[in-house]
Design a protein around this motif. Structure first.
Motif, short mmCIF file in Angstrom:
data_model
loop_
_atom_site.label_atom_id
_atom_site.label_comp_id
_atom_site.label_asym_id
_atom_site.label_seq_id
_atom_site.Cartn_x
_atom_site.Cartn_y
_atom_site.Cartn_z
N ARG A 124 46.95 65.94 41.52
CA ARG A 124 47.84 65.48 42.60
C ARG A 124 49.31 65.61 42.21
O ARG A 124 50.16 65.78 43.08
CB ARG A 124 47.51 64.04 42.98
N MET A 125 49.62 65.54 40.92
CA MET A 125 50.99 65.71 40.45
C MET A 125 51.22 67.11 39.88
O MET A 125 52.15 67.32 39.09
CB MET A 125 51.31 64.65 39.38
N TYR A 126 50.42 68.06 40.32
CA TYR A 126 50.44 69.41 39.76
C TYR A 126 51.83 70.06 39.86
O TYR A 126 52.33 70.62 38.87
CB TYR A 126 49.41 70.27 40.50
N GLU A 127 52.46 69.97 41.02
CA GLU A 127 53.76 70.63 41.21
C GLU A 127 54.80 70.08 40.24
O GLU A 127 55.57 70.84 39.64
CB GLU A 127 54.24 70.50 42.66
N HIS A 128 54.83 68.76 40.10
CA HIS A 128 55.80 68.16 39.18
C HIS A 128 55.49 68.54 37.73
O HIS A 128 56.38 68.99 37.00
CB HIS A 128 55.79 66.64 39.33
N LEU A 129 54.26 68.36 37.32
CA LEU A 129 53.90 68.60 35.92
C LEU A 129 54.08 70.06 35.54
O LEU A 129 54.57 70.37 34.45
CB LEU A 129 52.46 68.15 35.67
N THR A 130 53.68 70.97 36.41
CA THR A 130 53.82 72.39 36.08
C THR A 130 55.27 72.84 36.09
O THR A 130 55.66 73.71 35.31
CB THR A 130 52.98 73.26 37.02
N ALA A 131 56.09 72.24 36.96
CA ALA A 131 57.51 72.58 36.95
C ALA A 131 58.15 72.19 35.62
O ALA A 131 58.95 72.96 35.05
CB ALA A 131 58.23 71.89 38.11
N ILE A 132 57.80 71.02 35.11
CA ILE A 132 58.33 70.59 33.82
C ILE A 132 57.77 71.46 32.71
O ILE A 132 58.50 71.89 31.79
CB ILE A 132 57.99 69.11 33.57
N SER A 133 56.47 71.75 32.74
CA SER A 133 55.86 72.59 31.72
C SER A 133 56.50 73.97 31.68
O SER A 133 56.84 74.48 30.60
CB SER A 133 54.35 72.73 31.99
N GLU A 134 56.67 74.59 32.83
CA GLU A 134 57.27 75.92 32.88
C GLU A 134 58.72 75.90 32.43
O GLU A 134 59.20 76.85 31.78
CB GLU A 134 57.14 76.49 34.29
N ALA A 135 59.42 74.81 32.73
CA ALA A 135 60.80 74.69 32.25
C ALA A 135 60.83 74.62 30.72
O ALA A 135 61.63 75.31 30.07
CB ALA A 135 61.46 73.45 32.85
N MET A 136 59.96 73.81 30.12
CA MET A 136 59.92 73.70 28.67
C MET A 136 59.54 75.03 28.03
O MET A 136 60.17 75.46 27.05
CB MET A 136 58.95 72.60 28.25
N ASN A 137 58.52 75.67 28.56
CA ASN A 137 58.10 76.95 27.97
C ASN A 137 59.14 78.04 28.16
O ASN A 137 59.32 78.90 27.29
CB ASN A 137 56.75 77.37 28.54
#
Length: 457
Positions: free
Chosen positions: A177-190
């Protein structure tokens, strides 16, 4: 450098032969504006938005801040400017926030000298003391946080209304359910090369953690500050608030900031693991045990930096939560792969310091911990045998019950009081500010008091 930059070509102002390291990064990433950033002693990020046309002024240390207005920075209204001196090695493109935006961490200076109250300066001073002994420190950080909103009556609620169960840890549905938020942060870090390797739902409803690879201690502290900024901004863009408050909900697990720490001979030789001479069976050298011994010896005072708010002690003092565990300790103990201790030893390469919470300033927390550990090494302190699973030794230090107790422990520990930039003056300033913070809270009449005492007698 000229002062003008054309909108069409924002880097035409920088002749190639004259580019400084920071200007090279600005040009390579198409940066138009820089957040020149530092934190105060409470960890609040302070910044000015600097157009690249003013990069020369920034690099020359001409970007001034009123230190008293910035926050807890050791200044009074009549004092001279804090001048932010950027560290090019910390340059971080933030196109995920705004195209053309970047952040650079700065070291505040006053009258041309590093300001001893500045947290990043304090950590650099601690690392310099290590370097003088031929050692360096690496750190990893586990950044936990809640995603919340405020209801119409002002109470906090989870941003995901369906995330309300008592045992949500690792719940695949909550993560989805929080996929958009979590993946945005993950992609930013990577995208920044941090090596994000896990993103999970933590123990409390609405609580998450996102991990990145360990690195040099200063780099990791910078990244914690940057990640908090990213989490706040990207959560706001989705109508949520990311909070690192240690205990936002009475009945839920608190928010930690756990540090994984190791010492190195320069950059390449790990000093914690070693063959032979392992006095306590964890695969450690005497250096590692001395480091642990110093942390445990100074643990009560150290909590003033690891758990630096009134709210921190609602986390460490909790007796239970909806999930059945608090995941925080109130004693200065250490053990093997056991998360109930202040210091967990997951393997022979590192220790995990678990008593820090989400309100900790990463620069001060790491600096104070390194200082305590180094004292243990220099005094050859023996932490004793590690605790078994769930064991607590009766002679272990009890951690402070409140922020005021932590301040008093700090004042009673001359070594830790002088650990910030080697100056008791800085330590006393910090202790006084934290006492004032406690008393400010203590002087407020709460709903609990009204309910308890209004008709008690």
């Amino acid at each position: 450098m000229t002062a003008l930059v054309s909108e069409a070509s924002p880097h035409a102002a920088f002749p190639e032969a004259a580019l400084s390291p920071l200007a090279e990064l600005v040009a390579a990433h198409g940066t138009r504006f820089i957040l020149a950033t530092f934190v105060d002693m409470n960890g609040k990020p302070c910044a000015k938005l600097v157009p690249v046309s003013a990069l020369a002024e920034l690099e020359a240390g001409k970007l001034g801040f009123a230190g008293y207005a910035a926050g807890l920075m050791g200044q009074k209204p009549q004092d001279g400017d804090l001048c932010a001196v950027p560290d090019p090695a910390s340059f971080t493109p933030l196109d995920v926030v705004r195209p053309g935006l970047a952040l650079v961490h700065c070291d505040p200076h006053v009258d041309g000298k590093p300001w001893p109250y500045a947290p990043r300066v304090i950590l650099k001073n601690a690392l310099a003391r290590l370097a003088a002994r031929g050692m360096s420190a690496k750190a990893g950080a586990e950044v936990e946080y809640y995603l919340v909103n405020k209801a119409d009556d002002g109470t906090l609620v989870t941003a995901d209304s369906k995330d309300d169960g008592p045992h949500p840890c690792y719940d695949a549905r909550g993560v989805t359910r929080m996929y958009e938020h979590l993946t945005a942060i993950s992609e930013a870090m990577n995208g920044l090369g941090w090596g994000n390797y896990a993103n999970d739902h933590e123990d409390g409803a609405g609580q998450f953690e996102q991990n990145f690879d360990y690195d040099d201690a200063l780099v990791t502290a910078d990244r914690v500050v940057t990640l908090r900024y990213l989490l706040n901004v990207l959560a706001e863009q989705r109508g949520m608030t990311a909070t690192f408050m240690p205990k936002p909900f009475t009945n839920r697990t608190g928010t930690g900031l756990h540090f994984h720490l190791s010492l190195w001979d320069g950059q390449d030789g790990a000093l914690f693991p070693g063959p032979g001479g392992d006095t306590h069976g964890l695969g450690f050298t005497d250096t590692a045990y001395g480091f642990i011994g110093g942390i445990l010896e100074h643990a009560p005072a150290l909590q003033a930096f690891l758990a630096p708010t009134v709210n921190s002690y609602k986390r460490t003092g909790a007796t239970t939560t909806e999930s059945g565990a608090t995941w925080s300790t109130n004693k200065a103990s250490y053990g093997g792969n056991d998360r109930t201790h202040m210091i967990r030893v997951p393997d022979a390469n590192r220790i995990e310091l678990r008593s820090g919470d989400g309100s900790a300033n990463p620069y001060l927390a790491i600096a104070a911990t390194i200082s305590a550990g180094l004292d243990g090494i220099e005094r050859s302190l023996d932490p004793g045998s590690p605790c078994g699973p769930g064991e607590r030794k009766p002679d272990a230090h009890v951690l402070p019950a409140t922020l005021l107790h932590a301040v008093e422990a700090l004042r009673r520990d001359p070594f830790m009081l002088a650990a910030l930039s080697g100056s008791e003056q800085v330590g006393r300033y910090y202790a006084d500010a934290k006492e004032e913070e406690f008393l400010s809270w203590h002087n407020q009449v709460s709903d609990w008091e009204v309910g308890r005492y209004l008709t008690a007698v």
